[in-house]
Write a protein that holds these residues in place. Structure first.
Motif, PDB file in Angstrom:
ATOM      1  N   GLY A  81      44.450  33.727  49.518  1.00 58.57           N
ATOM      2  CA  GLY A  81      46.058  33.160  49.552  1.00 58.57           C
ATOM      3  C   GLY A  81      46.552  33.588  48.172  1.00 58.57           C
ATOM      4  N   ALA A  82      45.942  34.573  47.470  1.00 54.07           N
ATOM      5  CA  ALA A  82      46.717  35.026  46.114  1.00 54.07           C
ATOM      6  C   ALA A  82      46.597  36.548  45.953  1.00 54.07           C
ATOM      7  CB  ALA A  82      45.995  34.368  45.047  1.00 54.07           C
ATOM      8  N   GLY A  83      46.151  37.351  46.970  1.00 55.37           N
ATOM      9  CA  GLY A  83      46.226  38.679  47.040  1.00 55.37           C
ATOM     10  C   GLY A  83      44.890  39.100  46.445  1.00 55.37           C
ATOM     11  N   THR A  84      45.057  40.612  46.261  1.00 52.88           N
ATOM     12  CA  THR A  84      44.135  41.406  45.851  1.00 52.88           C
ATOM     13  C   THR A  84      44.294  41.733  44.083  1.00 52.88           C
ATOM     14  OG1 THR A  84      44.067  42.215  47.909  1.00 52.88           O
ATOM     15  CG2 THR A  84      42.680  43.603  45.962  1.00 52.88           C
ATOM     16  N   TYR A  85      42.874  41.848  43.326  1.00 50.57           N
ATOM     17  CA  TYR A  85      43.278  42.247  42.022  1.00 50.57           C
ATOM     18  C   TYR A  85      41.895  43.091  41.838  1.00 50.57           C
ATOM     19  CZ  TYR A  85      45.913  38.021  41.739  1.00 50.57           C
ATOM     20  OH  TYR A  85      47.238  36.960  42.014  1.00 50.57           O
ATOM     21  N   VAL A  86      42.221  43.724  40.569  1.00 57.38           N
ATOM     22  CA  VAL A  86      41.118  44.480  40.087  1.00 57.38           C
ATOM     23  C   VAL A  86      39.970  43.557  39.531  1.00 57.38           C
ATOM     24  CG1 VAL A  86      40.277  46.055  38.313  1.00 57.38           C
ATOM     25  CG2 VAL A  86      42.613  46.428  39.311  1.00 57.38           C
ATOM     26  N   ALA A  87      38.511  43.724  39.983  1.00 58.27           N
ATOM     27  CA  ALA A  87      37.523  42.745  39.673  1.00 58.27           C
ATOM     28  C   ALA A  87      37.473  42.434  38.089  1.00 58.27           C
ATOM     29  CB  ALA A  87      36.392  43.342  40.287  1.00 58.27           C
ATOM     30  N   SER A  88      37.607  40.979  38.147  1.00 54.91           N
ATOM     31  CA  SER A  88      37.630  40.762  36.634  1.00 54.91           C
ATOM     32  C   SER A  88      36.391  40.766  35.858  1.00 54.91           C
ATOM     33  CB  SER A  88      38.180  39.092  36.699  1.00 54.91           C
ATOM     34  OG  SER A  88      37.124  38.280  37.433  1.00 54.91           O
ATOM     35  N   ASN A  89      35.141  41.086  36.791  1.00 56.27           N
ATOM     36  CA  ASN A  89      33.776  41.171  36.123  1.00 56.27           C
ATOM     37  C   ASN A  89      33.563  42.723  35.770  1.00 56.27           C
ATOM     38  OD1 ASN A  89      33.421  42.205  38.651  1.00 56.27           O
ATOM     39  ND2 ASN A  89      31.759  41.080  39.113  1.00 56.27           N
ATOM     40  N   LEU A  90      34.508  43.362  35.244  1.00 53.91           N
ATOM     41  CA  LEU A  90      34.279  44.777  35.012  1.00 53.91           C
ATOM     42  C   LEU A  90      34.275  44.900  33.359  1.00 53.91           C
ATOM     43  CD1 LEU A  90      36.593  46.638  37.627  1.00 53.91           C
ATOM     44  CD2 LEU A  90      33.915  46.211  37.813  1.00 53.91           C
ATOM     45  N   ARG A  95      46.762  42.774  39.117  1.00 51.42           N
ATOM     46  CA  ARG A  95      47.216  42.498  40.469  1.00 51.42           C
ATOM     47  C   ARG A  95      47.296  43.815  41.192  1.00 51.42           C
ATOM     48  NH1 ARG A  95      51.136  38.341  43.805  1.00 51.42           N
ATOM     49  NH2 ARG A  95      49.952  39.086  45.848  1.00 51.42           N
ATOM     50  N   VAL A  96      46.887  43.983  42.458  1.00 50.48           N
ATOM     51  CA  VAL A  96      47.140  45.237  43.209  1.00 50.48           C
ATOM     52  C   VAL A  96      47.956  44.946  44.031  1.00 50.48           C
ATOM     53  CG1 VAL A  96      46.037  46.914  44.858  1.00 50.48           C
ATOM     54  CG2 VAL A  96      44.692  45.772  43.074  1.00 50.48           C
ATOM     55  N   PRO A  97      49.155  45.729  44.304  1.00 47.45           N
ATOM     56  CA  PRO A  97      50.091  45.446  45.255  1.00 47.45           C
ATOM     57  C   PRO A  97      49.908  44.952  46.593  1.00 47.45           C
ATOM     58  CG  PRO A  97      50.966  47.317  43.954  1.00 47.45           C
ATOM     59  CD  PRO A  97      49.652  47.160  43.638  1.00 47.45           C
ATOM     60  N   ALA A  98      50.561  44.541  47.470  1.00 54.98           N
ATOM     61  CA  ALA A  98      50.053  44.064  49.061  1.00 54.98           C
ATOM     62  C   ALA A  98      50.122  45.428  49.627  1.00 54.98           C
ATOM     63  CB  ALA A  98      50.803  42.999  49.215  1.00 54.98           C
ATOM     64  N   SER A  99      49.178  45.316  50.741  1.00 58.73           N
ATOM     65  CA  SER A  99      49.201  46.527  51.209  1.00 58.73           C
ATOM     66  C   SER A  99      50.691  46.992  51.771  1.00 58.73           C
ATOM     67  CB  SER A  99      48.037  46.463  52.510  1.00 58.73           C
ATOM     68  OG  SER A  99      48.493  45.455  53.613  1.00 58.73           O
ATOM     69  N   ARG A 100      51.491  45.909  52.493  1.00 60.71           N
ATOM     70  CA  ARG A 100      52.720  46.271  53.010  1.00 60.71           C
ATOM     71  C   ARG A 100      53.597  47.166  51.885  1.00 60.71           C
ATOM     72  NH1 ARG A 100      55.177  42.964  57.004  1.00 60.71           N
ATOM     73  NH2 ARG A 100      53.761  41.387  56.418  1.00 60.71           N
ATOM     74  N   ALA A 101      53.423  46.483  50.728  1.00 53.62           N
ATOM     75  CA  ALA A 101      54.469  47.033  49.643  1.00 53.62           C
ATOM     76  C   ALA A 101      53.943  48.710  49.443  1.00 53.62           C
ATOM     77  CB  ALA A 101      54.374  46.308  48.394  1.00 53.62           C
ATOM     78  N   GLY A 153      33.304  46.766  45.218  1.00 50.52           N
ATOM     79  CA  GLY A 153      33.322  45.778  44.132  1.00 50.52           C
ATOM     80  C   GLY A 153      34.333  46.199  43.154  1.00 50.52           C
ATOM     81  N   TYR A 154      35.213  47.013  43.122  1.00 52.57           N
ATOM     82  CA  TYR A 154      36.268  47.387  42.335  1.00 52.57           C
ATOM     83  C   TYR A 154      37.286  46.287  42.294  1.00 52.57           C
ATOM     84  CZ  TYR A 154      34.141  51.806  41.142  1.00 52.57           C
ATOM     85  OH  TYR A 154      33.466  52.885  40.615  1.00 52.57           O
ATOM     86  N   LEU A 155      37.469  45.985  43.495  1.00 47.63           N
ATOM     87  CA  LEU A 155      38.639  45.065  43.761  1.00 47.63           C
ATOM     88  C   LEU A 155      38.291  43.755  44.364  1.00 47.63           C
ATOM     89  CD1 LEU A 155      41.184  47.285  45.529  1.00 47.63           C
ATOM     90  CD2 LEU A 155      41.155  46.775  42.967  1.00 47.63           C
ATOM     91  N   PRO A 167      43.644  47.632  34.486  1.00 41.58           N
ATOM     92  CA  PRO A 167      42.670  46.794  34.013  1.00 41.58           C
ATOM     93  C   PRO A 167      42.148  45.775  34.846  1.00 41.58           C
ATOM     94  CG  PRO A 167      44.817  46.222  33.180  1.00 41.58           C
ATOM     95  CD  PRO A 167      44.928  47.149  34.126  1.00 41.58           C
ATOM     96  N   PRO A 168      40.788  45.055  34.357  1.00 39.41           N
ATOM     97  CA  PRO A 168      40.268  43.963  35.234  1.00 39.41           C
ATOM     98  C   PRO A 168      41.268  42.900  35.026  1.00 39.41           C
ATOM     99  CG  PRO A 168      38.740  44.846  33.535  1.00 39.41           C
ATOM    100  CD  PRO A 168      40.088  45.563  33.123  1.00 39.41           C
ATOM    101  N   GLY A 169      41.611  42.393  36.321  1.00 44.33           N
ATOM    102  CA  GLY A 169      42.400  41.411  36.658  1.00 44.33           C
ATOM    103  C   GLY A 169      43.600  41.497  36.891  1.00 44.33           C
TER     104      GLY A 169
END
Lengths: 478, 478
Positions: B87-96, B51-57, B80-82, B47-49
């Motif tokens: 400093g807080a990582g990667t998220y599913v874009a909240s404007n979806l 959190r996507v796991p870090a690339s290392r994980a 534009g999906y992410l 869902p929008p917002g």
């Protein structure tokens, strides 16, 4: 009659008595005679007012029965070619003054032009030499040799069911679009799909936003459908609905090429896609998504179709086979959201569907996986050709043209470099004279034209592309 | 994010770590990962917002390199999906917010209707069972197996040259019309031919006279072409241009069916034909001659086409193959007088020609004489069927319907006899309920409708016709 010259009366009689009727022919003698006499009248050999020999004389001269002669003359009298005058015999009708003698030879007229092979850099032409013709011919033969009953039934204006199934499967696999076959309407091409959507959903005079630059035939099709196209300049991210809607708040629909802007190749970013969907939902408007060659993506995965995103179901997807197989197929399709299908009833009853002849063959071609295999093969081929074209341009015209790799499509856009000073339209004309189809970019704009060229590479092999670039270099550095 | 439920965040992570990427697949691993993640976002699993796991994980869980994971996340960020937050990582874009989860199963939607076999007395349906399918399939296969260069060239909007040649030869032999192939434009049917002629020669708002009763789809096509159709009642001799022109002196064209009025079957007599030609010449107007099934003439010879008479060259001939072969072919043509050809340039450049696929096959079918043989065979067949229908009507419904032999065509018109009191539209509806397509004659009229029925017989064998008449008798005498 006084006004009939003796000479023409006598040449008519000569021609009539010279007739040789064929006793062995399928047509009865009286039909042959009537036909011959009718032609004499139409060609002026028997002029209006000319006297026709009496049936007795005719029978004797032509060695036919009097009944045969009478039957023929009666037929032509009934048709109005002849008239009888009380006690004075039969005449060619005098009220035929407007018949000018048509020549018996074919009318002098133009013969069809010899068809022309596409010239480099014609855009939008697939490589037809690489097409699996033998496979395709076999599918055609198999489909029609003993056609299944559905092919002999009343043609469904929405198209052949098996092809609609195959397209639904294709859209799911290639475009992330989950639709049922019942949502798909086969058309004779993308412009007909757009016109059909317009007829079902819009009213004459409705304004339709479109991208500037854009695809001129779609603009023409809109005008034909009594719509008012409103081109709106795109920016570096492509079409911006918010800016376009400010300029034209009363727009009822928008036509976009989100997968790959035509002709500039920009992929519309997600926020702009969402803004489009939002605008359509808030305004009860419609989005026509022209997904014209998204199957040819060389780098990364294609973005799913805008229609796949649209939860509010106001996006109509327009597809075509003209770039996948051949423009000569004249097959395209429209995908209609389920909730809008009922509005297509009246429009469909007017819809002159596409020819059924290629439809079962294409359905089989898709079902067997041969179509997908062909697309993949073309994708590899076209990727190499793009590279060849870019290399050749960089080598031969480094200061005249600037072009960058394009992740998809069948053409690239080259912009003028510092050494190019002539307008693109002038270069386009010069290129035509040396056998190149070089489309000036400025021609794709309604307002504020930009300079450049649209260079199609898909339909031309690598030696042809290299030779064409050399030819172009000859023009540009002259 | 606070507004993302823990549960959906965790089910997203579960789904993501459950991914099995295929090392042997053609698509690189980063493409597979990006594709999978994109689908999760589009289907609402991510869902929008969220959190996507870090690339290392991600790399560790999926046993892929960290580069592979980063490449996939970068691609989706670019699309534009992410979105990354400093400093807080990667998220599913909240404007979806507008993405509603499309179901993975095919959208619930209608399946295509099963196509329906034509029911007796559907008019205008040829006998497709009698069609030489094997021959036709072989022509298709041969034309496309190793297509000649002209078939792979840029499609000529006027159609395939060999077909235009074959049509010119056919018109000369069957319709007394001497024209060159260059005068023939292939279209997707008779209505498209009319629309093309209108676009080339007329202006929006021009009035076009037509016969009343007449063929409704032509009226609709005129309206689509922004013309104003003006139906004018015919009399027992057919269409009278003098009377029609008095009613509408500003008419710019007339659409007529002189060989065989549709649907009443009247052959326009010669004086009326000449009056038409005279009117067009005097007014600089045009005649559109719809010669819709003149090849099926059972008695006498067909009158030559009106176009063959017209010395002033203002008659445009419209032909179609829909009644000769199949409506599903979608092939028709327009014959343009030589002097008017230059006016077709712009209209042709817009003309979406017919599918090329059947054109070379039809050309060969005509050149070999098989087409003419088929027409002759159908002529004999249809003549017998007409007789059967007339006999059955006379036997089963002598007091309800009156019909007389028709020298040509594929349907007859039956008029109500003394015992028939119900309106034709009511009978038509009742007939539909028992599986008959019985067209009420009144529906063909714009004004002053007459009662009767249009009964097609060509597409139905003799037992079917007899059974259908018995069914009809059941309705009418109920």
């Amino acid at each position: 009659m006084a006004n009939i010259e003796k000479q023409s009366q006598s040449s008519f009689q000569t021609a009539l008595y010279a007739l040789s009727l064929e006793r062995e022919a399928a047509a009865p003698l009286h039909v042959q005679l009537a036909d011959a006499l009718r032609r004499m009248i139409l060609t002026g050999i028997a002029p209006p007012g000319a006297r026709v020999p009496a049936s007795r004389a005719l029978a004797a001269e032509l060695s036919i029965s009097r009944m045969t002669a009478t039957t023929a003359l009666d037929q032509l009298t009934a048709e109005g070619y002849l008239e009888t005058r009380q006690g004075a015999g039969t005449y060619v009708a005098s009220n035929l003054p407007h018949i000018s003698p048509p020549s018996r030879a074919p009318a002098p007229g133009p013969e069809p032009d010899a068809p022309t092979a596409p010239l480099p850099f014609h855009p939008a032409i697939p490589d037809l030499a690489a097409f699996p013709h033998a496979l395709w011919a076999r599918h055609l033969e198999r489909a029609w040799r003993r056609p299944e009953p559905a092919l002999l039934a009343l043609p469904d204006p929405a198209g052949y069911a098996a092809l609609r199934d195959a397209i639904a499967a294709h859209l799911s696999a290639w475009r992330g679009l989950n639709v049922s076959a019942g949502q798909i309407i086969i058309t004779s091409g993308a412009t007909q799909a757009m016109a059909l959507a317009a007829r079902a959903l819009l009213a004459p005079g409705d304004k339709v936003l479109m991208e500037d630059p854009g695809f001129a035939p779609m603009k023409a099709a809109m005008r034909d459908a009594d719509l008012v196209p409103r081109p709106h300049a795109i920016d570096t991210d492509g079409f911006d609905i918010e800016s376009a809607a400010r300029d034209c708040p009363s727009a009822r629909a928008v036509l976009v090429t989100p997968s790959r802007h035509y002709p500039l190749g920009i992929t519309l970013p997600l926020p702009r896609r969402l803004a489009l969907i939002d605008w359509a939902a808030r305004n009860g408007a419609f989005i026509f998504e022209d997904d014209y060659d998204s199957e040819f993506r060389y780098v990364g995965q294609p973005l799913p179709a805008l229609s796949a995103l649209d939860g509010s179901h106001r996006t109509l997807y327009i597809g075509s086979f003209s770039k996948l197989l051949s423009p000569a197929l004249r097959l395209g399709y429209l995908v209609v959201p389920v909730s809008l299908l009922p509005r297509f009833g009246p429009a469909l009853s007017h819809h002159q569907g596409a020819s059924l002849v290629p439809q079962p063959a294409l359905a089989n071609f898709m079902e067997t996986g041969e179509f997908a295999a062909h697309l993949r093969k073309m994708r590899r081929l076209y990727a190499k050709r793009q590279k060849t074209l870019l290399n050749a341009l960089a080598y031969h015209l480094p200061d005249h043209l600037t072009a960058t790799p394009d992740p998809s499509g069948m053409h690239i856009v080259a912009r003028p470099g510092p050494a190019l000073t002539k307008p693109d339209t002038v270069v386009g004309q010069q290129a035509e004279q040396v056998g190149l189809t070089l489309r000036p970019l400025s021609r794709y704009f309604s307002k504020h034209p930009q300079q450049g060229f649209v260079l199609g590479y898909a339909g031309f092999d690598e030696p042809t592309l290299e030779a064409a670039v050399k030819k172009l270099a000859g023009i540009l550095s002259a």
